[in-house]
Scaffold this active site. Structure first.
Site, PDB file in Angstrom:
ATOM      1  N   ASN A 194       1.071  -1.001  -0.234  1.00  0.00           N
ATOM      2  CA  ASN A 194       0.267   0.233   0.398  1.00  0.00           C
ATOM      3  C   ASN A 194       0.616   1.163   0.224  1.00  0.00           C
ATOM      4  O   ASN A 194       2.296   1.044   0.032  1.00  0.00           O
ATOM      5  CB  ASN A 194      -1.090   0.237   1.635  1.00  0.00           C
ATOM      6  CG  ASN A 194      -0.414  -0.330   2.153  1.00  0.00           C
ATOM      7  OD1 ASN A 194       0.658   1.100   2.960  1.00  0.00           O
ATOM      8  ND2 ASN A 194      -0.396  -1.353   3.563  1.00  0.00           N
TER       9      ASN A 194
ATOM     10  N   ILE B  22      -2.535  -7.301  14.466  1.00  0.00           N
ATOM     11  CA  ILE B  22      -1.977  -6.861  15.013  1.00  0.00           C
ATOM     12  C   ILE B  22      -2.483  -5.657  16.792  1.00  0.00           C
ATOM     13  O   ILE B  22      -1.917  -5.896  18.197  1.00  0.00           O
ATOM     14  CB  ILE B  22      -0.386  -6.123  14.918  1.00  0.00           C
ATOM     15  CG1 ILE B  22       0.226  -6.990  13.793  1.00  0.00           C
ATOM     16  CG2 ILE B  22       0.372  -5.950  15.629  1.00  0.00           C
ATOM     17  CD1 ILE B  22       1.008  -6.886  12.785  1.00  0.00           C
TER      18      ILE B  22
END
Ligand code: CTP
Length: 405
Positions: free
Chosen positions: A211, A308
């Site tokens: 990205n 995460i």
């Protein structure tokens, strides 16, 4: 006042932006700083020692070998009497000399002789800023522990549009204030994990999905936390940035590697998840490079990556006292980000608008909303470094309160 009693040595080098240094000096003085000016020969082509002296109320120094200056205050003393040396604007030439350790005039000698923190606000034409030599020098200086107030993007005096423009005066003042606002050492003894950058999810040995994250906001946060005394583990996906000096740098590629590295870095007092983590990885990756002649259009299959931030927020044991997420949104920013905070279970979420026209992804500036359980606090647009400095001070006070509870 935020800078009460702080002595700032302001080095002004050559460039059309030199006139902004006069405004900067005034604004620093408005918040309590004592400012002394140094003009390089290039800087003196744009503004005069007299205007610097008149505005700061202090002598303006220009000449290494001026007997008068030496009699009043030697250059070693001048560089050490300051609490901070601020170079604004910093020309490409001055930064190159700093990176090489050249000390041929007053400004470069002061910069080499000082034992005080140095902050640099570059300003130059966009091609000069983008040039590999300048970027190399920036990296070198960052590795040498020099703090940067990165240039902004916009219309330059030369008529071109791009990166290289001197940071805005309020941003520079905020960066200087951020340096001391909670006080150096306020995070001493604290371990903080920062995730940053994009992740790369492999398709085959040469291709991946990634990205547009530059890593800049996360790196700036890591640097600000180090400046306040924290021990920082920076777990980063691939970026073109140099690791800020003083961090424990862990380089990863994929989201799953990032999750493992974060886990290995626990226990921590706080975790700041700035990384733009890919939500999925590809399960049918190829060990060999896919050949279009042989394999045709690939049918990629995806599986979820570990979240995460959510994992850290919902940890049963060893949950960091403060878990901060970032929310990259393209519409209805505060609402979506508030929902994300509750869904992921983090304490704070820093929301920003990353829609195509915001220029945030890969850009220098950011406009964020800090959302906690009491609501959203919207900060004005500022550089990513200024956002980092402000966030670091908030983290320091939150951890301090936590300790005293
Ligand atoms: N994050 C993470 N691990 C993931 C995905 C995201 O730690 N696998 C963290 C990011 O570091 C960031 C926050 O979660 O702090 C928000 O990420 P974002 O991509 O904006 O949100 P998503 O979880 O992808 O939600 P949505 O797709 O609904 O925007």
């Amino acid at each position: 006042m935020t800078l009460d009693g702080k002595r700032i040595l302001l080095i002004i080098s050559g460039g059309v932006a030199a006139y902004k240094a006069l405004e900067l000096a005034r604004r620093l003085m408005d918040v309590g700083a004592d400012v002394r000016g140094v003009l390089t020969p290039g800087g003196a082509q744009f503004i005069t020692p007299l205007s610097v002296a008149a505005l700061t109320g202090n002598p303006c120094y220009t000449d290494l070998f001026s007997l008068k200056d030496e009699a009043e205050m030697g250059h070693i003393q001048l560089s050490r009497d300051a609490d901070l040396i601020l170079v604004a604007p910093a020309s490409a030439d001055l930064m190159a000399k700093m990176a090489a350790g050249i000390a041929g005039d007053l400004a470069t000698t002061l910069l080499l002789a000082t034992d005080k923190p140095v902050m640099v606000a570059p300003a130059m034409n966009l091609e000069m800023w983008a040039h590999a030599a300048t970027q190399r020098n920036v990296e070198q200086l960052q590795n040498d522990g020099i703090h940067f107030i990165m240039p902004g993007t916009g219309m330059m005096a030369c008529g071109e549009v791009g990166a290289g423009r001197l940071a805005e005066v309020p941003d520079m003042v905020a960066a200087v204030e951020g340096f001391w606002s909670v006080g150096a050492g306020s995070l001493t003894g604290k371990h903080i994990i920062v995730t940053a950058g994009p992740t790369q999810e492999a398709i085959d040995p040469v291709r991946y999905i990634a990205n547009r994250s530059s890593g800049r906001q996360g790196y700036a946060i890591a640097a600000s936390l180090v400046r306040l005394g924290a021990k920082v583990t920076l777990v980063s996906g691939p970026t073109s940035l140099a690791a800020p000096s003083g961090v424990n740098f862990v380089q990863v590629e994929s989201a799953r590697e990032m999750a493992v590295a974060v886990d290995a870095a626990i226990p921590a007092d706080a975790a700041i998840c700035v990384a733009a983590v890919a939500d999925w990885h590809i399960t049918n990756t190829s060990d060999q490079k896919m050949k279009k002649s042989r394999d045709g259009i690939p049918q990629l299959e995806f599986a979820d990556n570990p979240d995460i931030l959510q994992g850290l927020s919902t940890k049963q044991e060893d949950r960091p006292a403060l878990v901060v997420g970032f929310a990259a949104e393209t519409q209805d920013v505060i609402r979506h980000a508030s929902e994300k905070r509750l869904r992921k279970g983090c304490d704070w979420i820093v929301a920003n608008d990353v829609s195509a026209n915001s220029g945030v992804m890969g850009g220098c500036n950011n406009q964020v909303h800090l959302i906690d359980d009491s609501g959203a606090d919207s900060w004005p647009q500022m550089t990513k470094e200024a956002v980092a400095a402000k966030l670091a001070t908030k983290i320091a006070s939150a951890l301090d309160n936590d300790l005293n509870e």
